[in-house]
Design an enzyme around this catalytic site. Structure first.
Site, PDB file in Angstrom:
ATOM      1  N   ASN A  31       0.865  -1.169   0.000  1.00 50.49           N
ATOM      2  CA  ASN A  31       0.000   0.000   0.000  1.00 50.49           C
ATOM      3  C   ASN A  31       0.908   1.227   0.000  1.00 50.49           C
ATOM      4  OD1 ASN A  31      -1.832   2.008   0.363  1.00 50.49           O
ATOM      5  ND2 ASN A  31      -2.354   1.478   2.474  1.00 50.49           N
ATOM      6  N   LYS A  71       0.058   4.219  -0.398  1.00 52.43           N
ATOM      7  CA  LYS A  71      -0.617   5.410   0.138  1.00 52.43           C
ATOM      8  C   LYS A  71      -0.377   6.603  -0.806  1.00 52.43           C
ATOM      9  CE  LYS A  71       0.091   3.473   4.689  1.00 52.43           C
ATOM     10  NZ  LYS A  71      -0.251   3.593   6.091  1.00 52.43           N
ATOM     11  N   HIS A 115      -9.831   0.714   4.400  1.00 52.88           N
ATOM     12  CA  HIS A 115      -8.543   0.956   5.061  1.00 52.88           C
ATOM     13  C   HIS A 115      -8.753   1.922   6.236  1.00 52.88           C
ATOM     14  CE1 HIS A 115      -4.470   2.315   5.829  1.00 52.88           C
ATOM     15  NE2 HIS A 115      -4.091   1.163   5.286  1.00 52.88           N
ATOM     16  N   GLU A 164      -7.225   4.386   7.307  1.00 52.20           N
ATOM     17  CA  GLU A 164      -7.091   5.824   7.029  1.00 52.20           C
ATOM     18  C   GLU A 164      -8.343   6.366   6.346  1.00 52.20           C
ATOM     19  OE1 GLU A 164      -3.255   5.418   5.157  1.00 52.20           O
ATOM     20  OE2 GLU A 164      -2.500   4.762   7.095  1.00 52.20           O
ATOM     21  N   GLU A 213      -6.012  -5.270  10.170  1.00 58.34           N
ATOM     22  CA  GLU A 213      -4.995  -4.250  10.429  1.00 58.34           C
ATOM     23  C   GLU A 213      -5.367  -3.492  11.700  1.00 58.34           C
ATOM     24  OE1 GLU A 213      -2.805  -3.091   6.564  1.00 58.34           O
ATOM     25  OE2 GLU A 213      -4.568  -1.830   6.741  1.00 58.34           O
ATOM     26  N   GLY A 255       1.668   2.022  10.706  1.00 57.28           N
ATOM     27  CA  GLY A 255       2.580   3.158  10.598  1.00 57.28           C
ATOM     28  C   GLY A 255       3.209   3.572  11.914  1.00 57.28           C
ATOM     29  N   SER A 274       2.803  -2.451  10.375  1.00 53.76           N
ATOM     30  CA  SER A 274       4.249  -2.428  10.626  1.00 53.76           C
ATOM     31  C   SER A 274       4.947  -3.742  10.269  1.00 53.76           C
ATOM     32  CB  SER A 274       4.533  -2.010  12.066  1.00 53.76           C
ATOM     33  OG  SER A 274       4.039  -0.699  12.294  1.00 53.76           O
TER      34      SER A 274
HETATM   35  C1  PEP Z   1      -1.113  -0.040   5.727  1.00 53.05           C
HETATM   36  O1  PEP Z   1      -1.037   1.089   5.258  1.00 53.05           O
HETATM   37  O2  PEP Z   1      -2.034  -0.772   5.375  1.00 53.05           O
HETATM   38  C2  PEP Z   1      -0.090  -0.466   6.689  1.00 53.05           C
HETATM   39  C3  PEP Z   1      -0.210  -1.639   7.241  1.00 53.05           C
HETATM   40  O3  PEP Z   1       0.939   0.422   6.933  1.00 53.05           O
HETATM   41  P1  PEP Z   1       2.321   0.088   7.722  1.00 53.05           P
HETATM   42  O4  PEP Z   1       2.867  -1.196   7.121  1.00 53.05           O
HETATM   43  O5  PEP Z   1       3.191   1.273   7.435  1.00 53.05           O
HETATM   44  O6  PEP Z   1       1.985  -0.088   9.164  1.00 53.05           O
END
Ligand code: PEP
Length: 251
Positions: A8, A10, A97, A99, A170, A176, A215
């Site tokens: 992803n 972003k 997601h 976000e 998630e 993040g 992460s």
């Molecule tokens: C994501 O954006 O779906 C995500 C898991 O980000 P990160 O790996 O940076 O935690």
């Protein structure tokens, strides 16, 4: 079951950067991609075609979008349709997601509308769920996942091909932040997701892939991917550099 390694990106990467990262990833992975693995790059809208060009048709690599609007066309200023994404080279899209839920204010109901619409329009969909830290602390994991999944998948046809739908667990507190859910936390959440998928889709619910996201890095990917009911990963920060993401894909 094929394991899915999804990036992803972003709101990162120009067209040139996306093409270059995709090319480099294909080069670094080379012939090392295990037979039961596939790779997906979800890119910004403007970089979808460039990402597809960078992949140059590499087997088991595909391109996805991070968002779309659940209508075919019309007066929806600033929005984009599934057909437009497919036209630009995307075969997958994310829905739900964290976000989009928590920064852009998308409700469970809207996420559900998008998930069903995207699938009906021919996109494969990664539908994301996960609890906030205060919900975890209040012992609401099962409640949150049950609500997000039942509303998010309410209008998905029960006979949808399970290969076309993934659920990404998630935990919001792990996205993040550098905080990774531990194996016990991942096992517990994925088992909850699996049992709900089985309740909704029957035996096909066992074939819907459940991805972990939060992460994931080159040094923890192998341990995570080996866990029960983990059928892939969704990777944000560590997917931006081809070198890091190739090490996750090859972990
Ligand atoms: C994501 O954006 O779906 C995500 C898991 O980000 P990160 O790996 O940076 O935690």
């Amino acid at each position: 079951m094929m394991k899915l390694f999804a990036a992803n990106w972003k709101m990162h990467k120009t067209q040139a950067e996306a093409r270059q990262t995709a090319e480099e990833l294909v080069r670094l992975v080379g012939s090392g991609l295990a037979a039961d693995r596939e790779v997906l790059l979800t890119a910004p809208f403007t970089a979808l075609a460039a990402t597809a060009q960078g992949l140059a048709g590499a087997a088991r690599f595909s391109v996805g979008a991070q968002n779309f609007y659940p209508e075919t066309h019309g007066a929806f200023t600033g929005e984009i349709s599934p057909a437009m994404l497919q036209d630009a080279g995307a075969s997958w899209a994310l829905t739900g997601h964290s976000e989009r839920r928590h920064v852009l204010g998308e409700s469970d109901g809207f996420v559900g509308r998008k998930t069903a619409f995207g699938l009906a329009a021919g996109l494969n969909v990664i539908f994301c769920v996960g609890e906030k830290i205060e919900e975890r602390k209040a012992n609401q994991l099962a409640e949150v996942l049950t609500r997000q999944i039942s509303l998010g998948l309410a209008d998905v046809p029960r006979d949808v091909s399970p290969q076309r739908l993934c659920v990404a667990y998630e935990p919001v507190w792990a996205i993040g932040t550098g905080l990774v859910a531990g194996p016990a936390e991942i096992l517990e959440a994925h088992a909850l997701v699996r049992s709900q998928l089985a309740a909704i889709f029957g035996s096909a619910g066992r074939e819907v892939r459940i991805l972990y996201g939060g992460s994931v890095k080159p040094d923890n990917a192998a341990e995570i991917i080996a866990l029960d009911n983990v059928d892939g990963v969704l990777v944000g920060g560590a997917s931006l550099k081809a070198d890091d993401f190739s090490r996750i894909v090859l972990a």
